[in-house]
Enzyme design. Structure first.
Site, PDB file in Angstrom:
ATOM      1  N   VAL A  50       0.871  -1.221   0.015  1.00 28.05           N
ATOM      2  CA  VAL A  50      -0.027   0.042   0.090  1.00 28.05           C
ATOM      3  C   VAL A  50       0.761   1.121   0.061  1.00 28.05           C
ATOM      4  O   VAL A  50       1.655   1.435   1.104  1.00 28.05           O
ATOM      5  CB  VAL A  50      -0.728   0.147   1.362  1.00 28.05           C
ATOM      6  CG1 VAL A  50      -1.714   1.280   1.334  1.00 28.05           C
ATOM      7  CG2 VAL A  50      -1.760  -0.999   1.311  1.00 28.05           C
ATOM      8  N   GLY A  52       1.471   5.094   0.183  1.00 32.65           N
ATOM      9  CA  GLY A  52       0.864   6.102   0.873  1.00 32.65           C
ATOM     10  C   GLY A  52       0.196   5.982   1.861  1.00 32.65           C
ATOM     11  O   GLY A  52      -0.397   4.930   2.235  1.00 32.65           O
ATOM     12  N   GLY A  82      11.573  10.538   4.197  1.00 29.87           N
ATOM     13  CA  GLY A  82      11.202  11.510   5.025  1.00 29.87           C
ATOM     14  C   GLY A  82       9.841  11.816   5.400  1.00 29.87           C
ATOM     15  O   GLY A  82       9.258  12.935   5.768  1.00 29.87           O
ATOM     16  N   SER A  83       8.763  10.877   5.008  1.00 28.73           N
ATOM     17  CA  SER A  83       7.339  11.224   5.162  1.00 28.73           C
ATOM     18  C   SER A  83       7.112  11.364   6.469  1.00 28.73           C
ATOM     19  O   SER A  83       7.168  10.575   7.484  1.00 28.73           O
ATOM     20  CB  SER A  83       6.664   9.847   4.644  1.00 28.73           C
ATOM     21  OG  SER A  83       5.309   9.990   5.030  1.00 28.73           O
ATOM     22  N   ALA A 121      -1.909  14.771  -6.947  1.00 30.18           N
ATOM     23  CA  ALA A 121      -0.577  15.480  -7.560  1.00 30.18           C
ATOM     24  C   ALA A 121       0.751  14.684  -7.537  1.00 30.18           C
ATOM     25  O   ALA A 121       1.488  14.727  -8.342  1.00 30.18           O
ATOM     26  CB  ALA A 121      -0.534  16.873  -6.733  1.00 30.18           C
ATOM     27  N   LYS A 170     -16.922   4.100  -1.733  1.00 30.27           N
ATOM     28  CA  LYS A 170     -17.906   5.367  -2.112  1.00 30.27           C
ATOM     29  C   LYS A 170     -17.851   6.223  -0.603  1.00 30.27           C
ATOM     30  O   LYS A 170     -19.007   6.406  -0.069  1.00 30.27           O
ATOM     31  CB  LYS A 170     -19.058   5.010  -2.433  1.00 30.27           C
ATOM     32  CG  LYS A 170     -18.982   4.368  -3.680  1.00 30.27           C
ATOM     33  CD  LYS A 170     -18.645   5.234  -4.799  1.00 30.27           C
ATOM     34  CE  LYS A 170     -17.601   4.673  -5.667  1.00 30.27           C
ATOM     35  NZ  LYS A 170     -17.003   5.646  -6.706  1.00 30.27           N
ATOM     36  N   ASP A 233     -16.736  10.135 -10.461  1.00 34.51           N
ATOM     37  CA  ASP A 233     -16.169  10.776  -9.467  1.00 34.51           C
ATOM     38  C   ASP A 233     -15.762  12.074  -9.476  1.00 34.51           C
ATOM     39  O   ASP A 233     -16.113  12.929  -8.704  1.00 34.51           O
ATOM     40  CB  ASP A 233     -14.840   9.749  -9.075  1.00 34.51           C
ATOM     41  CG  ASP A 233     -13.975  10.135  -7.879  1.00 34.51           C
ATOM     42  OD1 ASP A 233     -14.691  10.200  -6.826  1.00 34.51           O
ATOM     43  OD2 ASP A 233     -13.007  10.705  -7.980  1.00 34.51           O
ATOM     44  N   GLU A 237     -18.119  15.010  -7.710  1.00 29.12           N
ATOM     45  CA  GLU A 237     -17.678  15.906  -6.486  1.00 29.12           C
ATOM     46  C   GLU A 237     -17.674  17.573  -7.046  1.00 29.12           C
ATOM     47  O   GLU A 237     -17.730  18.255  -6.264  1.00 29.12           O
ATOM     48  CB  GLU A 237     -16.256  15.745  -6.152  1.00 29.12           C
ATOM     49  CG  GLU A 237     -15.019  16.031  -7.062  1.00 29.12           C
ATOM     50  CD  GLU A 237     -13.682  15.213  -6.540  1.00 29.12           C
ATOM     51  OE1 GLU A 237     -13.626  14.408  -5.678  1.00 29.12           O
ATOM     52  OE2 GLU A 237     -12.504  15.868  -7.257  1.00 29.12           O
ATOM     53  N   GLU A 411     -23.594   8.664  -1.452  1.00 25.38           N
ATOM     54  CA  GLU A 411     -22.296   9.227  -1.164  1.00 25.38           C
ATOM     55  C   GLU A 411     -22.632  10.777  -0.515  1.00 25.38           C
ATOM     56  O   GLU A 411     -22.017  11.065   0.778  1.00 25.38           O
ATOM     57  CB  GLU A 411     -21.101   9.416  -2.181  1.00 25.38           C
ATOM     58  CG  GLU A 411     -20.273   9.845  -1.479  1.00 25.38           C
ATOM     59  CD  GLU A 411     -18.761   9.764  -2.627  1.00 25.38           C
ATOM     60  OE1 GLU A 411     -18.888   9.183  -3.387  1.00 25.38           O
ATOM     61  OE2 GLU A 411     -17.653  10.280  -2.064  1.00 25.38           O
TER      62      GLU A 411
END
Lengths: 503, 503
Positions: A50, A52, A82-83, A121, A170, A233, A237, A411
């Protein structure tokens, strides 16, 4: 647009067919009783990486680890050097010492399924490094279609020789974890998910995706395409989930203030009625229940006001949802996000929570419990019309009904509006994912202007009986009822203040 | 971005050098005394084909015919089959009988200079047919850079073997004709223009473009590039020329109404003060004059209010102008126009002139003359800050100063705001060119939201002295003064109600 993806088969899980307008859809009802089937679904996968540790990464890593306990499949977490997330990951039991926490590219290189849950990003900037680090035949997992949109907008592609699958809860990441935990003692608690198989190199991609969804605790999994998920999606939003809500309450607050309301009353008639009783009524009893419980009398407070507002708002809202959808599908919207990210490297995004209504919101929240806030028919008519505009536009673009009702209704009323009720709409816009935040800032003002300049003046005219009849007899109510049978059995509680992600 | 195009030479016309911030720019002062030089400038051109009979086509065909009378160069008009414009063209003396009116492709095929003045959408749809009909070596003339943007957005290109030039009057077509007529008895009357040489196949493209501009009656012609013209033109109409003005007056009207003003007073303090005394002051005395004539006292009505509003609006306005510029330069904005045109084939664009303030506008116009409307410092500060945000953004992107002051200040105060004063802002937005109309609808609400949600709350804080000093000492005032010496010697009168084009 997108071909409906209504039917699929599984070699592992028992599927179910539900009735939807114009036919049926295959879905997978989830549950802990399916966990013994997970090793078969994950056949060939010994390590899951995983990548992130945002709200989704955290929730999915924890749920997968719990669900796969005892199977020998290891869930590992990869972070960039460095997270700032490393301490929390360690506190949750992912550590360098036992090999379940490591550098993102090392974790990628060692995993048979790599689930990419870094921010949009970062994904846009770093996907090529990740692709280059994949071991041969490793599956690529996504939790929404942003990367596909980005690749299309920039002329890129997924690498060959890998399954590309998506499981898209969702709801916000915090809810994915919290409802999973509740599912340990309340049957059926969890967040619904869609899944998509974009590339099936192994021939087992569908079962791998379904296993991932079951392991996340999804009570109900339906199929879509990566493009369909991305379109609904990102468009959703920008429309009813976030952008339209912000535009609507800003427009209504000014409208009620000008009509003579004090700030707190104007807030109650715009924002509080929406995130409170209107939301609850739709969640518990469906869309027509909002209208049904209004009185028959003409004039303010009754169904006639709802119908006028509905009639006045449906057209301009539909026009805007179509525009949003076109720009998302064309890649124009993502180009704008990429351009904005470049500008934001130099200057911060200004916040929009300074407008006067949010100060009134604090007053209203402080006096909750001491007052009953009713459904305001004018607000309800505008909101439901906008929701129906999105439902109709998504249906016209060929989305599966499960996706339509999840992205347009469930949602909204079960995940985002409760969050806005707890914190407020502007707070949510200022704190959600950057892609959602930029989108809400682009489109919220468009909705506000459409309500103020087109819908409000038109609401003085009598309702359009045909349009209202199309609403009350709309097939979405059937689809929503079918989905409701499979929905979470518990209310989604709102997490402690943290940046949510509208997805 | 765009390299400054500050210097050029002419084999035909006497040029002039003007001082601008950081250097000089070459310009061509126009005038009827130059008409004897037109045959040399148009050497090799025996027929000019003006394609289209909108306001620009009509004005340019008439001006060119009058200026070239006696030279042997024939001005012909090309219309699409069944064009509703044919009777007016005939009434103006362009007839099939004498060969000066014909089918657009026939006229194209016979002309040595083909000036394309059909609407943007028609140009996007039909440019390939026109290119295919060109005679070898014929020059292509444009009056703004839209077609270049469209070609870049769609992967197309101009054909080789042709000069591609542009002459872009900085005013609406009706003004281009009316001020030319005034120029017959008032020296210096006319509309300024920029010119660009995009392809110089003949080696004489600069003089051909300058001759065209002189023949249109431009008192002052400055150089740009086709891309620079396109960027500043499309971005400018989305910002200070149209979109920002609409957003500003909608936001201010609601603001003053909520502060207790009756509708007519709120209209005067938002729209009337802007299109009236603020506009006149800038036009006659420059930007700092607006601030200078306010009293020194603190509190409402004085310079302090202007400075607070300026400080509060500059940042969010600059952020928006930068976003607009990025999207225009990237092609994203034109993609959205193309997508909108496709949708609008099925459904009409809804009108935005129904909001309450425009009814108040009728009241205010009816009582003009009976009341003096003063400069409202809050409105003035917000407007001037937005104008300066555009000036600074255009300067940062490398535009020539002549272009900056024309596209950001002169066109606003001498062309568009007078039109809005006569009709109203919403009427103008609902009736301008479709590219401008779509742009104003996209961006006006963004400005409105930025003023309401960011600038108004921030205006409670003290002014930023450094930001105000940067305004009062800004080099744009020098550039504007230099341009003012060359500006039309008459006020631009507002034409009878017709659809204008913001360009």
């Amino acid at each position: 647009m997108n071909a409906p993806a209504n039917s699929f088969t599984s070699a592992v899980f028992p599927l179910q067919t539900i009735d939807v307008p114009g036919g049926t859809e295959t879905v997978l009802p989830g549950g802990r009783h399916l966990f013994p089937l997970l090793p078969a679904a994950f056949a060939g996968v010994r390590r899951i990486g995983v990548i992130g540790w945002g709200p989704q990464g955290r929730a999915q890593a924890l749920n997968l680890r719990d669900s796969l306990a005892g199977t020998g499949i290891r869930v590992t977490v990869g972070l960039r050097p460095g997270s700032a997330s490393a301490p929390d990951a360690r506190a949750c039991g992912f550590t360098e010492d036992d090999g379940t926490l490591g550098d993102w590219l090392d974790v990628t290189a060692a995993a048979d399924l790599v689930i990419l849950l870094i921010a949009d990003a970062a994904l846009a900037a770093c996907h090529q490094q990740i692709f280059a680090a994949l071991r041969p035949g490793a599956a690529i997992g996504l939790s929404h279609g942003f990367l596909l949109g980005h690749l299309r907008a920039t002329g890129g592609a997924f690498p060959h020789g890998h399954d590309v699958i998506a499981v898209c809860p969702k709801g916000m990441g915090d809810s994915v974890r919290r409802l999973y935990e509740q599912g340990g003692h309340v049957g059926g608690a969890g967040i619904n998910a869609s899944f998509a198989v974009h590339a099936d190199h192994s021939g087992r991609a569908t079962d791998l995706a379904l296993g991932w969804s079951v392991a996340l605790g999804s009570p109900y999994t339906f199929r879509t395409t990566l493009a369909g998920e991305y379109h609904s999606d990102i468009a959703g939003e920008r429309a009813i989930l976030l952008g339209a809500v912000h535009g609507l309450v800003e427009a209504l607050y000014g409208h009620y203030r000008l009509a003579g309301d004090d700030p707190a009353t104007a807030y109650e008639r715009s924002c509080e009625t929406l995130t409170g009783p209107i939301r609850q009524t739709i969640s518990r009893s469906g869309l027509t229940a909002v209208r049904d419980q209004l009185g028959d009398r003409l004039g303010p407070g009754g169904r006639d006001t709802f119908d006028r507002a509905y009639t006045a708002a449906y057209g301009p809202a539909r026009e805007l949802v179509a525009e949003i959808y076109d720009e998302v599908a064309d890649g124009t919207e993502l180009r704008s996000v990429i351009l904005a990210e470049r500008r934001l490297a130099d200057r911060p995004m200004s916040r929009i929570s300074g407008s006067p209504m949010w100060a009134a919101g604090r007053t209203v929240r402080d006096r909750r419990g001491a007052r009953v806030v009713d459904i305001e028919p004018f607000t309800a008519g505008l909101f439901v019309a906008t929701m129906m505009a999105q439902v109709d536009e998504f249906a016209e673009r060929g989305h599966p009904w499960s996706e339509i009702v999840n992205e347009s209704v469930i949602e909204a009323v079960d995940s985002l509006l409760p969050y806005m009720h707890a914190r407020d709409v502007a707070y949510m816009v200022d704190n959600c994912s950057r892609t959602a935040r930029l989108g809400a800032r682009r489109w919220g003002p468009r909705f506000q202007a459409a309500y103020e300049q087109i819908a409000f003046p038109a609401a003085g005219s009598p309702p359009d009986g045909a349009l209202v009849a199309a609403f009350t007899g709309h097939p979405v109510h059937q689809a929503l009822a079918a989905a409701a049978k499979l929905r979470p059995s518990v209310d989604i509680s709102v997490p402690a203040p943290q940046g949510p992600r509208a997805e």
